[in-house]
Design a protein around this motif. Sequence first.
Motif, PDB file in Angstrom:
ATOM      1  N   PHE A  63     -31.715  33.563  50.909  1.00  0.00           N
ATOM      2  CA  PHE A  63     -32.785  32.859  50.968  1.00  0.00           C
ATOM      3  C   PHE A  63     -33.937  33.748  51.309  1.00  0.00           C
ATOM      4  CE2 PHE A  63     -29.805  29.607  52.337  1.00  0.00           C
ATOM      5  CZ  PHE A  63     -30.169  28.685  51.527  1.00  0.00           C
ATOM      6  N   PRO A  64     -34.806  33.870  49.955  1.00  0.00           N
ATOM      7  CA  PRO A  64     -35.992  34.790  49.896  1.00  0.00           C
ATOM      8  C   PRO A  64     -37.169  34.480  50.940  1.00  0.00           C
ATOM      9  CG  PRO A  64     -35.475  34.366  47.798  1.00  0.00           C
ATOM     10  CD  PRO A  64     -34.592  33.201  48.639  1.00  0.00           C
ATOM     11  N   ARG A 104     -40.331  44.917  45.725  1.00  0.00           N
ATOM     12  CA  ARG A 104     -39.306  44.744  47.155  1.00  0.00           C
ATOM     13  C   ARG A 104     -38.870  43.358  46.964  1.00  0.00           C
ATOM     14  NH1 ARG A 104     -39.418  42.449  52.024  1.00  0.00           N
ATOM     15  NH2 ARG A 104     -41.674  41.983  51.935  1.00  0.00           N
ATOM     16  N   THR A 105     -39.534  42.098  46.635  1.00  0.00           N
ATOM     17  CA  THR A 105     -38.984  40.891  46.675  1.00  0.00           C
ATOM     18  C   THR A 105     -38.844  40.171  45.570  1.00  0.00           C
ATOM     19  OG1 THR A 105     -41.322  40.206  46.745  1.00  0.00           O
ATOM     20  CG2 THR A 105     -40.228  40.524  48.935  1.00  0.00           C
ATOM     21  N   THR A 106     -38.838  40.814  44.261  1.00  0.00           N
ATOM     22  CA  THR A 106     -38.695  40.238  43.002  1.00  0.00           C
ATOM     23  C   THR A 106     -37.855  41.135  42.091  1.00  0.00           C
ATOM     24  OG1 THR A 106     -40.757  40.417  41.534  1.00  0.00           O
ATOM     25  CG2 THR A 106     -41.001  38.927  43.304  1.00  0.00           C
ATOM     26  N   THR A 128     -33.132  38.457  51.394  1.00  0.00           N
ATOM     27  CA  THR A 128     -33.249  39.827  52.409  1.00  0.00           C
ATOM     28  C   THR A 128     -32.099  41.000  52.137  1.00  0.00           C
ATOM     29  OG1 THR A 128     -31.710  38.553  53.926  1.00  0.00           O
ATOM     30  CG2 THR A 128     -34.168  38.474  54.310  1.00  0.00           C
ATOM     31  N   GLU A 129     -31.114  40.848  51.421  1.00  0.00           N
ATOM     32  CA  GLU A 129     -30.142  41.613  51.254  1.00  0.00           C
ATOM     33  C   GLU A 129     -30.500  42.535  49.730  1.00  0.00           C
ATOM     34  OE1 GLU A 129     -27.421  42.320  53.343  1.00  0.00           O
ATOM     35  OE2 GLU A 129     -28.656  40.515  54.471  1.00  0.00           O
ATOM     36  N   GLY A 130     -31.680  42.100  49.245  1.00  0.00           N
ATOM     37  CA  GLY A 130     -31.881  42.599  47.878  1.00  0.00           C
ATOM     38  C   GLY A 130     -31.244  42.197  46.672  1.00  0.00           C
ATOM     39  N   ASN A 131     -30.574  40.916  46.743  1.00  0.00           N
ATOM     40  CA  ASN A 131     -29.849  40.204  45.928  1.00  0.00           C
ATOM     41  C   ASN A 131     -31.020  39.335  45.351  1.00  0.00           C
ATOM     42  OD1 ASN A 131     -27.415  41.193  46.571  1.00  0.00           O
ATOM     43  ND2 ASN A 131     -27.213  39.922  48.450  1.00  0.00           N
ATOM     44  N   LEU A 132     -30.695  39.258  43.766  1.00  0.00           N
ATOM     45  CA  LEU A 132     -31.490  38.512  43.102  1.00  0.00           C
ATOM     46  C   LEU A 132     -31.135  37.076  43.132  1.00  0.00           C
ATOM     47  CD1 LEU A 132     -34.034  39.055  41.260  1.00  0.00           C
ATOM     48  CD2 LEU A 132     -32.404  39.060  39.097  1.00  0.00           C
ATOM     49  N   THR A 133     -32.064  36.273  43.294  1.00  0.00           N
ATOM     50  CA  THR A 133     -31.590  34.476  43.373  1.00  0.00           C
ATOM     51  C   THR A 133     -32.170  34.041  42.246  1.00  0.00           C
ATOM     52  OG1 THR A 133     -33.533  33.952  44.540  1.00  0.00           O
ATOM     53  CG2 THR A 133     -31.845  34.745  45.913  1.00  0.00           C
TER      54      THR A 133
END
Length: 312
Positions: A63-64, A104-106, A128-133
Amino acid sequence: MLKQYLIPALIVFVLTGLYSFKQTAALHTINTRSAADLKNFFHYTPDRIPFISSHRGGPRKGFPENCIATFENTLSHTTSMLEIDPHYTKDGKIVLMHDPTLDRTTNGHGKVADYTLAELKKLRLKDTEGNLTGYRIPTLDEALQWAKGKTILVIDAKDVPIEVRAQKIVENKAQANALVISYSDEDTKKCYAYNKDIIMEVMMSKEENVEMMDKSGVPWANVIGFVSHQVPESKAIFDAVHKRGAMCVLGSSRNIDQQYTKGQISAEQLKKGYQYLISYGADVIEADLGIEGGAALLPLQQGKSVKAKYFR
């Protein structure tokens, strides 16, 4: 032949509807219906119900930050206000993004202000883990519309002036569900002059801030005080703000939240840390770990209170 396709489709439709209903029904909401309600909700009373303000909406794995799906996830676990961050796009729209840059967030690169809203909507958010959602960048307008009947948004400044943030609240008829952060006496006065219904979270770390507020001409009914990101040496600031009928916010992101994420304290110590902040004088804790904070405060929310009618 048609029947064998219709029945599975119907089952999927029903299950999807039930899931959606469950998600909506399960939200822990703050039910303020007007600007007057919001002022009454934030009016300090000794029997107030302590609660959480989730920093950047309560991001975590999957969850970003500054994402509506994240807001929904936070409220599915606990009652919480949601602190959010606005930035201007190239074409003058306002999106939710903490950093002035996208990296950082996208999965985008460069400055938010160098892209149009349409271009930004093509990007995906990272958790928060840097994984793309699969989640996209929301606009401030979308967030304000979503918040109605659910919670209260706390709109930080970033590169958006206080009068513009206040104007967005009015445009979206969200006076019952949003407030703005003010970092100066000048901005506090400016916002009040624009609209006398808007609530402001005002920096209130010192006695001189309280005295300045007394002289500002802005009623304390329009204010909640952000005391600090650290526990003050004295409880006097809490007493001074409470005496004037306003609530106090205290941040945990730079102390116990950070200690917990670094493995320096246990989950039990984190829980006791949140409870201590309330016992010291805070009414609201702005936390990075909104879900954990909400769970820690649950035992403190069981008594009778005139504020209970706002919590669902």
